[in-house]
Write a protein that holds these residues in place. Structure first.
Motif, PDB file in Angstrom:
ATOM      1  N   THR A 108     -51.721  38.449 -22.022  1.00  0.00           N
ATOM      2  CA  THR A 108     -50.447  39.270 -22.710  1.00  0.00           C
ATOM      3  C   THR A 108     -50.942  39.292 -24.635  1.00  0.00           C
ATOM      4  OG1 THR A 108     -49.836  36.697 -23.228  1.00  0.00           O
ATOM      5  CG2 THR A 108     -48.381  37.834 -21.091  1.00  0.00           C
ATOM      6  N   TRP A 109     -49.810  40.098 -25.535  1.00  0.00           N
ATOM      7  CA  TRP A 109     -50.205  40.779 -26.099  1.00  0.00           C
ATOM      8  C   TRP A 109     -48.907  41.247 -27.205  1.00  0.00           C
ATOM      9  CZ3 TRP A 109     -55.441  40.306 -28.451  1.00  0.00           C
ATOM     10  CH2 TRP A 109     -56.421  40.800 -26.785  1.00  0.00           C
ATOM     11  N   GLY A 110     -49.270  40.492 -28.427  1.00  0.00           N
ATOM     12  CA  GLY A 110     -47.747  40.783 -28.894  1.00  0.00           C
ATOM     13  C   GLY A 110     -48.157  40.492 -30.877  1.00  0.00           C
ATOM     14  N   SER A 111     -47.302  40.294 -31.264  1.00  0.00           N
ATOM     15  CA  SER A 111     -48.126  39.702 -32.737  1.00  0.00           C
ATOM     16  C   SER A 111     -47.422  37.957 -32.483  1.00  0.00           C
ATOM     17  CB  SER A 111     -46.653  39.810 -34.113  1.00  0.00           C
ATOM     18  OG  SER A 111     -45.183  39.255 -33.244  1.00  0.00           O
ATOM     19  N   LEU A 112     -48.251  36.996 -33.421  1.00  0.00           N
ATOM     20  CA  LEU A 112     -48.102  35.824 -33.020  1.00  0.00           C
ATOM     21  C   LEU A 112     -46.309  35.476 -33.449  1.00  0.00           C
ATOM     22  CD1 LEU A 112     -49.620  33.427 -33.283  1.00  0.00           C
ATOM     23  CD2 LEU A 112     -49.892  32.978 -36.036  1.00  0.00           C
ATOM     24  N   GLU A 113     -45.937  35.766 -34.070  1.00  0.00           N
ATOM     25  CA  GLU A 113     -44.323  35.181 -34.184  1.00  0.00           C
ATOM     26  C   GLU A 113     -44.056  35.593 -32.790  1.00  0.00           C
ATOM     27  OE1 GLU A 113     -45.048  37.861 -36.394  1.00  0.00           O
ATOM     28  OE2 GLU A 113     -46.344  36.092 -37.872  1.00  0.00           O
ATOM     29  N   GLU A 114     -43.995  36.272 -32.380  1.00  0.00           N
ATOM     30  CA  GLU A 114     -43.566  37.374 -30.638  1.00  0.00           C
ATOM     31  C   GLU A 114     -44.365  35.893 -29.322  1.00  0.00           C
ATOM     32  OE1 GLU A 114     -42.653  41.559 -31.287  1.00  0.00           O
ATOM     33  OE2 GLU A 114     -44.722  40.693 -30.669  1.00  0.00           O
ATOM     34  N   LEU A 115     -45.080  34.901 -29.877  1.00  0.00           N
ATOM     35  CA  LEU A 115     -45.335  34.328 -28.391  1.00  0.00           C
ATOM     36  C   LEU A 115     -45.481  33.412 -28.218  1.00  0.00           C
ATOM     37  CD1 LEU A 115     -49.392  36.526 -29.089  1.00  0.00           C
ATOM     38  CD2 LEU A 115     -47.032  36.826 -27.701  1.00  0.00           C
ATOM     39  N   SER A 116     -45.139  32.063 -26.917  1.00  0.00           N
ATOM     40  CA  SER A 116     -45.399  31.198 -26.947  1.00  0.00           C
ATOM     41  C   SER A 116     -45.937  30.078 -26.109  1.00  0.00           C
ATOM     42  CB  SER A 116     -44.139  31.599 -26.904  1.00  0.00           C
ATOM     43  OG  SER A 116     -44.013  31.332 -26.238  1.00  0.00           O
ATOM     44  N   VAL A 117     -47.055  29.348 -26.819  1.00  0.00           N
ATOM     45  CA  VAL A 117     -47.959  28.190 -25.746  1.00  0.00           C
ATOM     46  C   VAL A 117     -46.935  27.306 -25.219  1.00  0.00           C
ATOM     47  CG1 VAL A 117     -49.633  29.357 -26.673  1.00  0.00           C
ATOM     48  CG2 VAL A 117     -48.709  27.134 -27.537  1.00  0.00           C
ATOM     49  N   ARG A 118     -47.786  26.628 -24.194  1.00  0.00           N
ATOM     50  CA  ARG A 118     -47.001  25.065 -23.777  1.00  0.00           C
ATOM     51  C   ARG A 118     -47.861  23.904 -24.659  1.00  0.00           C
ATOM     52  NH1 ARG A 118     -43.979  25.424 -19.501  1.00  0.00           N
ATOM     53  NH2 ARG A 118     -44.121  27.549 -17.959  1.00  0.00           N
ATOM     54  N   ASP A 119     -47.636  23.165 -24.787  1.00  0.00           N
ATOM     55  CA  ASP A 119     -48.127  21.776 -25.463  1.00  0.00           C
ATOM     56  C   ASP A 119     -48.401  21.335 -24.778  1.00  0.00           C
ATOM     57  OD1 ASP A 119     -45.839  20.672 -24.822  1.00  0.00           O
ATOM     58  OD2 ASP A 119     -44.910  20.223 -26.958  1.00  0.00           O
ATOM     59  N   ALA A 120     -49.333  19.982 -25.711  1.00  0.00           N
ATOM     60  CA  ALA A 120     -49.654  19.423 -24.124  1.00  0.00           C
ATOM     61  C   ALA A 120     -48.705  18.331 -23.222  1.00  0.00           C
ATOM     62  CB  ALA A 120     -50.989  18.013 -24.769  1.00  0.00           C
ATOM     63  N   TYR A 121     -47.664  18.137 -23.760  1.00  0.00           N
ATOM     64  CA  TYR A 121     -46.909  17.699 -22.813  1.00  0.00           C
ATOM     65  C   TYR A 121     -45.732  18.994 -21.648  1.00  0.00           C
ATOM     66  CZ  TYR A 121     -47.018  14.150 -26.371  1.00  0.00           C
ATOM     67  OH  TYR A 121     -47.171  12.981 -26.950  1.00  0.00           O
ATOM     68  N   GLY A 122     -45.945  19.772 -22.010  1.00  0.00           N
ATOM     69  CA  GLY A 122     -45.324  21.115 -20.970  1.00  0.00           C
ATOM     70  C   GLY A 122     -44.378  21.870 -21.577  1.00  0.00           C
ATOM     71  N   HIS A 123     -44.069  21.492 -23.148  1.00  0.00           N
ATOM     72  CA  HIS A 123     -42.596  21.938 -23.264  1.00  0.00           C
ATOM     73  C   HIS A 123     -43.664  23.309 -24.196  1.00  0.00           C
ATOM     74  CE1 HIS A 123     -41.709  17.190 -23.425  1.00  0.00           C
ATOM     75  NE2 HIS A 123     -40.736  18.298 -22.767  1.00  0.00           N
ATOM     76  N   MET A 124     -42.758  24.585 -24.038  1.00  0.00           N
ATOM     77  CA  MET A 124     -43.528  25.300 -24.678  1.00  0.00           C
ATOM     78  C   MET A 124     -42.649  25.996 -26.204  1.00  0.00           C
ATOM     79  SD  MET A 124     -44.220  27.317 -22.231  1.00  0.00           S
ATOM     80  CE  MET A 124     -44.524  29.093 -22.670  1.00  0.00           C
TER      81      MET A 124
END
Length: 158
Positions: A108-124
């Protein structure tokens, strides 16, 4: 539309040569050449700070680097350039803000502000610059027909 993909680049033996593609790559008549510079700051007369750009020969953790990708050639219909980031480099921004980023290996692609990732605890959480895995530039037809251009981005050696 032609898509140019630079091979995965890694730092080997702490030299910058491994950060560059092995050779210039062509994408339907478009040729690419890359350079890497280390950005350093030093005191200058009058209490100022001078910004020095040096070709990257040796890299150390914490070094600020500037990647420059020059392209030449003409391509009707435009083209896309995709650049995987070396794992040893943390993205620190683009010079012009024209690039899209991916934080999931290019799915997936976009500006950095538009993207999210899962942290080590599984939270976005919102993606940060150090999460970037790939950069992409879309070169539209008018620029692609101009014959030359340049893409630049900054990174920090991890």
């Amino acid at each position: 539309m032609v898509k140019a993909v630079f091979p995965a680049m890694v730092i080997a033996g702490a030299t910058s040569a491994a950060l560059l593609p092995a050779s210039a790559h062509a994408a339907g008549g478009v040729h690419f050449a890359s350079d890497v510079f280390v950005e350093r700051f030093q005191p200058a007369p009058g209490g100022r700070t001078a910004r020095i750009l040096e070709r990257a020969d040796q890299l150390r953790p914490g070094d600020r680097v500037i990647f420059v990708v020059n392209w030449s050639g003409r391509k009707d219909g435009g083209f896309t350039v995709t650049n995987p980031l070396p794992r040893t480099i943390a993205f620190a921004g683009g010079a012009d803000g024209e690039q899209e980023v991916s934080v999931d290996g290019g799915r997936t692609w976009g500006s950095l502000e538009e993207l999210s990732v899962r942290d080590a605890y599984g939270h976005m959480r919102q993606a940060h610059a150090e999460d970037v895995t790939h950069l992409r530039w879309r070169i539209p037809t008018p620029q692609a027909l101009a014959g030359t251009g340049q893409m630049t981005w900054r990174g920090v050696v991890r």
